[in-house]
Design an enzyme around this catalytic site. Structure first.
Site, PDB file in Angstrom:
ATOM      1  N   CYS A  79       0.836  -1.204   0.000  1.00 10.58           N
ATOM      2  CA  CYS A  79       0.000   0.000   0.000  1.00 10.58           C
ATOM      3  C   CYS A  79       0.874   1.258   0.000  1.00 10.58           C
ATOM      4  O   CYS A  79       1.825   1.358   0.776  1.00 10.58           O
ATOM      5  CB  CYS A  79      -0.916  -0.004   1.219  1.00 10.58           C
ATOM      6  SG  CYS A  79      -1.990   1.433   1.277  1.00 10.58           S
ATOM      7  N   CYS A  83       0.610   4.676   6.898  1.00  9.72           N
ATOM      8  CA  CYS A  83       0.013   4.537   8.238  1.00  9.72           C
ATOM      9  C   CYS A  83       1.022   3.805   9.140  1.00  9.72           C
ATOM     10  O   CYS A  83       1.391   2.658   8.851  1.00  9.72           O
ATOM     11  CB  CYS A  83      -1.289   3.751   8.156  1.00  9.72           C
ATOM     12  SG  CYS A  83      -2.415   4.388   6.896  1.00  9.72           S
ATOM     13  N   CYS A  86       0.673   0.101  10.267  1.00  7.80           N
ATOM     14  CA  CYS A  86       0.212  -0.912   9.318  1.00  7.80           C
ATOM     15  C   CYS A  86       1.334  -1.708   8.653  1.00  7.80           C
ATOM     16  O   CYS A  86       2.173  -1.147   7.950  1.00  7.80           O
ATOM     17  CB  CYS A  86      -0.651  -0.252   8.254  1.00  7.80           C
ATOM     18  SG  CYS A  86      -1.311  -1.468   7.094  1.00  7.80           S
ATOM     19  N   CYS A 123     -16.445  -8.854   6.129  1.00 13.07           N
ATOM     20  CA  CYS A 123     -15.752  -7.616   5.752  1.00 13.07           C
ATOM     21  C   CYS A 123     -14.552  -7.954   4.876  1.00 13.07           C
ATOM     22  O   CYS A 123     -13.807  -8.887   5.177  1.00 13.07           O
ATOM     23  CB  CYS A 123     -15.275  -6.876   6.992  1.00 13.07           C
ATOM     24  SG  CYS A 123     -16.540  -6.768   8.269  1.00 13.07           S
ATOM     25  N   CYS A 155     -19.378  -5.732   4.151  1.00 13.22           N
ATOM     26  CA  CYS A 155     -18.665  -4.468   4.369  1.00 13.22           C
ATOM     27  C   CYS A 155     -17.356  -4.523   3.589  1.00 13.22           C
ATOM     28  O   CYS A 155     -16.761  -5.587   3.441  1.00 13.22           O
ATOM     29  CB  CYS A 155     -18.381  -4.318   5.865  1.00 13.22           C
ATOM     30  SG  CYS A 155     -17.471  -2.820   6.294  1.00 13.22           S
ATOM     31  N   CYS A 215     -19.005   2.462   8.679  1.00 12.12           N
ATOM     32  CA  CYS A 215     -18.246   1.802   9.740  1.00 12.12           C
ATOM     33  C   CYS A 215     -17.001   2.664   9.944  1.00 12.12           C
ATOM     34  O   CYS A 215     -16.183   2.798   9.031  1.00 12.12           O
ATOM     35  CB  CYS A 215     -17.870   0.388   9.294  1.00 12.12           C
ATOM     36  SG  CYS A 215     -16.763  -0.433  10.458  1.00 12.12           S
ATOM     37  N   ARG A 287     -17.716  -2.153  18.069  1.00 14.43           N
ATOM     38  CA  ARG A 287     -17.004  -3.417  17.813  1.00 14.43           C
ATOM     39  C   ARG A 287     -15.639  -3.430  18.498  1.00 14.43           C
ATOM     40  O   ARG A 287     -14.840  -2.515  18.294  1.00 14.43           O
ATOM     41  CB  ARG A 287     -16.813  -3.608  16.298  1.00 14.43           C
ATOM     42  CG  ARG A 287     -18.121  -3.562  15.541  1.00 14.43           C
ATOM     43  CD  ARG A 287     -17.960  -3.916  14.080  1.00 14.43           C
ATOM     44  NE  ARG A 287     -19.158  -3.538  13.335  1.00 14.43           N
ATOM     45  CZ  ARG A 287     -20.265  -4.289  13.229  1.00 14.43           C
ATOM     46  NH1 ARG A 287     -20.322  -5.459  13.806  1.00 14.43           N
ATOM     47  NH2 ARG A 287     -21.314  -3.862  12.542  1.00 14.43           N
TER      48      ARG A 287
HETATM   49  S1  SF4 Z   1      -4.018   1.044   6.959  1.00 17.37           S
HETATM   50 FE1  SF4 Z   1      -2.458  -0.035   5.714  1.00 17.37          FE
HETATM   51  S2  SF4 Z   1      -3.595  -0.774   3.956  1.00 17.37           S
HETATM   52 FE2  SF4 Z   1      -4.870   0.803   4.908  1.00 17.37          FE
HETATM   53  S3  SF4 Z   1      -4.337   2.708   3.893  1.00 17.37           S
HETATM   54 FE3  SF4 Z   1      -2.975   2.576   5.679  1.00 17.37          FE
HETATM   55  S4  SF4 Z   1      -1.112   1.568   4.912  1.00 17.37           S
HETATM   56 FE4  SF4 Z   1      -2.723   1.217   3.395  1.00 17.37          FE
END
Ligand code: SF4
Length: 346
Positions: A79, A83, A86, A123, A155, A215, A287
């Protein structure tokens, strides 16, 4: 060993149990909560907070029912977002193998098997910044049609959406779209730099406009302060209407991500956040989402008492570990709680 991230809660501030929170015991639906009100609720003495949350909970939900959901990753890793929590971000080396979009039939079979185990909400998460156009999006629409055809709530979380994409997902039978605010607007820039809070709010507006339920929740334990947890809850509770589904996650510290060495969160912060969410958003399903493996059965029980009425089942939540089905079944049995039937209102 690292010390747990300590709450700076000092018990009930002077007079907080009586006011300034003007709220009937049953919990009316309001989207005009002030930050001071949210602050006063969050910082109540824990027994008072849990009592109020449980009172609101019983006015809107069956106290012995828990919705079980299953979340699978339909496109994993790589991705472009950063984040900090993540392992699927391409910015970090967290040992997650990239995997292209799964075949629709396979996903529908996984959902069918989950439905057979009493799971009522399925989901699907894809590690995209923006939901793609073209063949991949068509494939996701096929998955939505297939899962919705099984009679499950369906979802998706696919990143940012255009209004047209939201409409097409709705037409395909999507019940809900997940797009978390993660934390307070003030702390957001410490966790994500590749998008801004407003981008999230725009996607949420497109989802609403298409008639899909929302959500939306956040993650605790990312190094935020208590004011940030309060700020997140304030943001969620002032969305009008409230998100129908509010996932409260506890950070899963994954090696290779910038937050890998965060001190563990005091589980009572999860209880406080869930109880506050329950009071602020009485009708929403709250949740208890990621991080459950780090909570003792007693802490999970307190979360239920505080108003959580959904858990995610299955060995994995996207790419991180989750308690096994036997463990969950045993816990629910020992508490005398039952999974929600398909399409039950509460
Ligand atoms: S949480 Fe992970 S998968 Fe989702 S947008 Fe952020 S980096 Fe990408």
């Amino acid at each position: 060993m690292q010390a747990a991230q300590k709450s700076i809660v000092r018990g009930t501030p002077e007079g907080a149990a009586q006011g300034p929170v003007q709220q009937p015991a049953t919990g009316e639906l309001r989207s005009d909560w002030t930050r001071a009100e949210v602050d006063a609720i969050y910082r109540m003495a824990l027994p008072e907070l849990v009592f109020r949350a449980q009172t609101v909970h019983r006015a809107h939900h069956a106290a012995d029912r828990v919705q079980t959901c299953q979340l699978i990753s339909i496109k994993t890793g790589g991705c472009p977002e950063d984040c900090a929590y993540c392992p699927q971000s391409a910015h970090y080396q967290a040992g997650v193998e990239r995997e292209g979009l799964l075949e629709s039939q396979h996903v529908i079979e996984v959902a069918r098997e989950a439905a057979g185990r009493g799971v009522t909400r399925f989901c699907m998460g894809a590690a995209w910044r923006d939901a793609p156009e073209g063949r991949e999006f068509e494939k996701v629409l096929d998955m939505v049609r297939g899962v919705s055809g099984l009679g499950m709530e369906v979802c998706c979380t696919l990143g940012m959406l255009t209004e047209r994409q939201a409409e097409r997902l709705k037409e395909a039978g999507l019940s809900a779209y997940n797009h978390n605010l993660d934390t307070s607007p003030e702390f957001y820039g410490s966790i994500i730099t590749t998008r801004v809070y407003d981008d999230r709010l725009k996607t949420l507006a497109a989802v609403r406009k298409a008639g899909i339920t929302v959500c939306c929740g956040g993650i605790l334990g990312m190094g935020e302060g208590e004011a940030d947890r309060i700020g997140l809850l304030h943001q969620l509770a002032t969305l009008d209407p409230h998100p129908e589904s509010v996932p409260i996650n506890m950070l899963v510290r994954v090696e290779g991500t910038p937050l890998a060495s965060m001190p563990p969160l005091d589980p009572l912060e999860m209880v406080r956040a869930i109880a506050t969410a329950r009071i602020l958003m009485p009708a929403s399903r709250v949740r208890l989402a990621a991080g459950r493996k780090q909570l003792s059965p007693e802490a999970v029980t307190l979360c239920f008492l505080a108003g959580a009425n959904s858990i995610f089942v299955g060995e994995k939540l996207l790419t991180t570990p989750n308690p096994g089905p036997d463990e969950d079944e045993l816990l629910l049995q020992s508490l005398g709680m039952k999974p929600l039937e398909p399409h039950a209102a509460n």
